[in-house]
Design a protein around this motif. Sequence first.
Motif, short mmCIF file in Angstrom:
data_model
loop_
_atom_site.label_atom_id
_atom_site.label_comp_id
_atom_site.label_asym_id
_atom_site.label_seq_id
_atom_site.Cartn_x
_atom_site.Cartn_y
_atom_site.Cartn_z
N ILE A 174 0.89 -1.19 -0.11
CA ILE A 174 -0.08 0.11 0.00
C ILE A 174 0.90 1.34 -0.02
O ILE A 174 1.60 1.55 1.06
CB ILE A 174 -0.95 0.09 1.11
CG1 ILE A 174 -1.77 -1.21 1.36
CG2 ILE A 174 -1.70 1.22 1.22
CD1 ILE A 174 -2.81 -1.42 0.21
N VAL A 175 0.89 2.12 -1.15
CA VAL A 175 1.83 2.96 -1.14
C VAL A 175 1.09 4.27 -0.72
O VAL A 175 -0.09 4.36 -0.38
CB VAL A 175 2.44 3.02 -2.65
CG1 VAL A 175 3.52 2.26 -3.00
CG2 VAL A 175 1.11 3.14 -3.80
N ALA A 226 -4.18 10.07 -8.75
CA ALA A 226 -4.11 11.13 -7.65
C ALA A 226 -2.74 11.13 -6.54
O ALA A 226 -2.58 9.95 -6.22
CB ALA A 226 -5.22 11.06 -6.78
N GLY A 227 -2.25 12.09 -6.46
CA GLY A 227 -1.23 12.17 -5.29
C GLY A 227 0.12 11.48 -5.78
O GLY A 227 1.18 11.51 -5.02
N LEU A 228 0.41 11.45 -6.98
CA LEU A 228 1.62 10.67 -7.62
C LEU A 228 2.68 11.64 -7.50
O LEU A 228 3.76 11.58 -7.33
CB LEU A 228 1.49 10.23 -9.06
CG LEU A 228 2.70 9.33 -9.42
CD1 LEU A 228 2.38 8.02 -8.79
CD2 LEU A 228 2.71 8.97 -10.71
N LYS A 229 2.52 13.03 -7.70
CA LYS A 229 3.44 14.16 -7.68
C LYS A 229 4.04 14.35 -6.32
O LYS A 229 5.30 14.42 -6.16
CB LYS A 229 2.80 15.66 -7.89
CG LYS A 229 3.56 16.67 -8.06
CD LYS A 229 4.96 16.66 -9.01
CE LYS A 229 5.79 17.94 -9.15
NZ LYS A 229 6.91 17.76 -8.03
N GLU A 230 3.27 14.03 -5.26
CA GLU A 230 3.42 14.01 -3.76
C GLU A 230 4.36 12.87 -3.38
O GLU A 230 5.51 13.01 -3.04
CB GLU A 230 2.33 14.17 -2.91
CG GLU A 230 1.49 15.36 -2.94
CD GLU A 230 0.70 15.81 -3.85
OE1 GLU A 230 0.52 14.60 -4.65
OE2 GLU A 230 0.41 16.78 -4.11
N ALA A 231 4.04 11.71 -4.05
CA ALA A 231 4.72 10.53 -4.04
C ALA A 231 5.98 10.68 -4.65
O ALA A 231 7.23 10.07 -4.19
CB ALA A 231 4.17 9.16 -4.53
N GLU A 236 11.70 10.97 -3.87
CA GLU A 236 12.89 11.68 -4.32
C GLU A 236 13.92 12.11 -3.17
O GLU A 236 14.95 11.85 -3.08
CB GLU A 236 12.55 13.00 -5.14
CG GLU A 236 13.78 13.87 -5.35
CD GLU A 236 14.75 13.24 -6.53
OE1 GLU A 236 14.40 12.36 -7.17
OE2 GLU A 236 15.68 14.04 -6.86
N ASN A 237 13.15 12.28 -2.12
CA ASN A 237 14.02 12.54 -0.67
C ASN A 237 14.37 11.55 -0.26
O ASN A 237 15.67 11.31 0.36
CB ASN A 237 12.95 13.35 0.31
CG ASN A 237 12.78 14.80 -0.16
OD1 ASN A 237 13.63 15.42 -0.76
ND2 ASN A 237 11.56 15.41 0.21
N LYS A 238 13.77 10.41 -0.11
CA LYS A 238 13.99 9.05 0.68
C LYS A 238 14.92 8.36 0.08
O LYS A 238 15.51 7.37 0.60
CB LYS A 238 12.60 8.28 0.82
CG LYS A 238 11.59 8.91 2.30
CD LYS A 238 10.89 7.98 2.40
CE LYS A 238 10.24 8.30 3.93
NZ LYS A 238 8.99 7.41 4.03
#
Length: 278
Positions: A174-175, A226-231, A236-238
């Motif tokens: 679950i991403v 939905a929410g892929l940009k935030e993902a 990118e950070n992690k």
Amino acid sequence: MNPSLHPYRYLVTGITDSASLALYCAKQIQKEGGEIVCTGLGRTPHHKGLSEKSEAFLDRTYMDFESVIQKEFSSDTPLFKLDVTIEDTIRDVAKSLKERNLKLNGFLHSIAMDKTIRAGAVKPILELTKDEFFNAMEVSAFSLILMTRIFLEEDVLLNNSSIVSLSYLGAEKIVSHPYKNVGVAKAALERITYELAYELGKSHNIKVNSIRFSPYASSKAGGAIAGLKEAFDEAENKSPLGNATPEDLGWEVAYLLRPYGKVTGEVRYVDGGYHIRG
Ligand SMILES: NC(=O)c1ccc[n+]([C@@H]2O[C@H](COP(=O)([O-])OP(=O)(O)OC[C@H]3O[C@@H](n4cnc5c(N)ncnc54)[C@H](O)[C@@H]3O)[C@@H](O)[C@H]2O)c1
């Protein structure tokens, strides 16, 4: 140029526009000396009873595909219309390849669709209709079996070929953004990868692998989630190496498509190492 794919020929599915992941893969295949033939979603004589809206969508999609190919590749690149929900369109592609003596050393499956992703929202699994469930399965997973079978039946997929498909971490976990129905289809795609790798390795020495790629919001399929940009930002950070780029993906796809080597039945990450993070 590293000519490791010369003189081999690969069919590339899933180019829709200049942001499609498959386009980057096709470019890398060419860069490494491989020949490409491409399929694009489009209207064929096998499409019956379509609404005007659906006809217009399919025609526009194919025109966009043709113009990307014209811009990026030579004008004699063989192009074919394909809708994996209609078996006859796959058969036509295979027969056309056969007539033109264009045997394949492998293909890239870069196809996914989930009708429950609409306007930034995704239906809960509990509310799925049977049609929505099976449509995502058919397009995103079963099509790998069907294309492989028909290409073998029509004798266009050579022994020692290599098949690669594109998947995502959401096949297993679950991403952070809703992946739901298409996640179930991706899980099936990965399981199919193992089964086909076993059967085709034994029977034809064909390799079958799948790649779980980083989130990528620039394509039509990615942008719809939905929410892929935030993902993307979170990954990118992690990720130890930051997100993988489409070019990184192209490099790995080209590597797996080589007709030699013993990598098969693998679901491999090209995600900058994001998958090791908790
Ligand atoms: N974008 C991401 O974040 C991401 C991450 C990992 C894996 N992937 C996978 O990569 C692949 C390519 O996606 P993309 O991001 O390049 O988006 P995209 O929209 O450019 O590609 C999806 C392709 O599927 C094709 N398709 C849909 N229904 C079809 C049908 N019935 N018959 C034939 N083709 C059909 C579309 O025409 C399109 O070319 C997909 O399998 C996707 O799930 C995407």
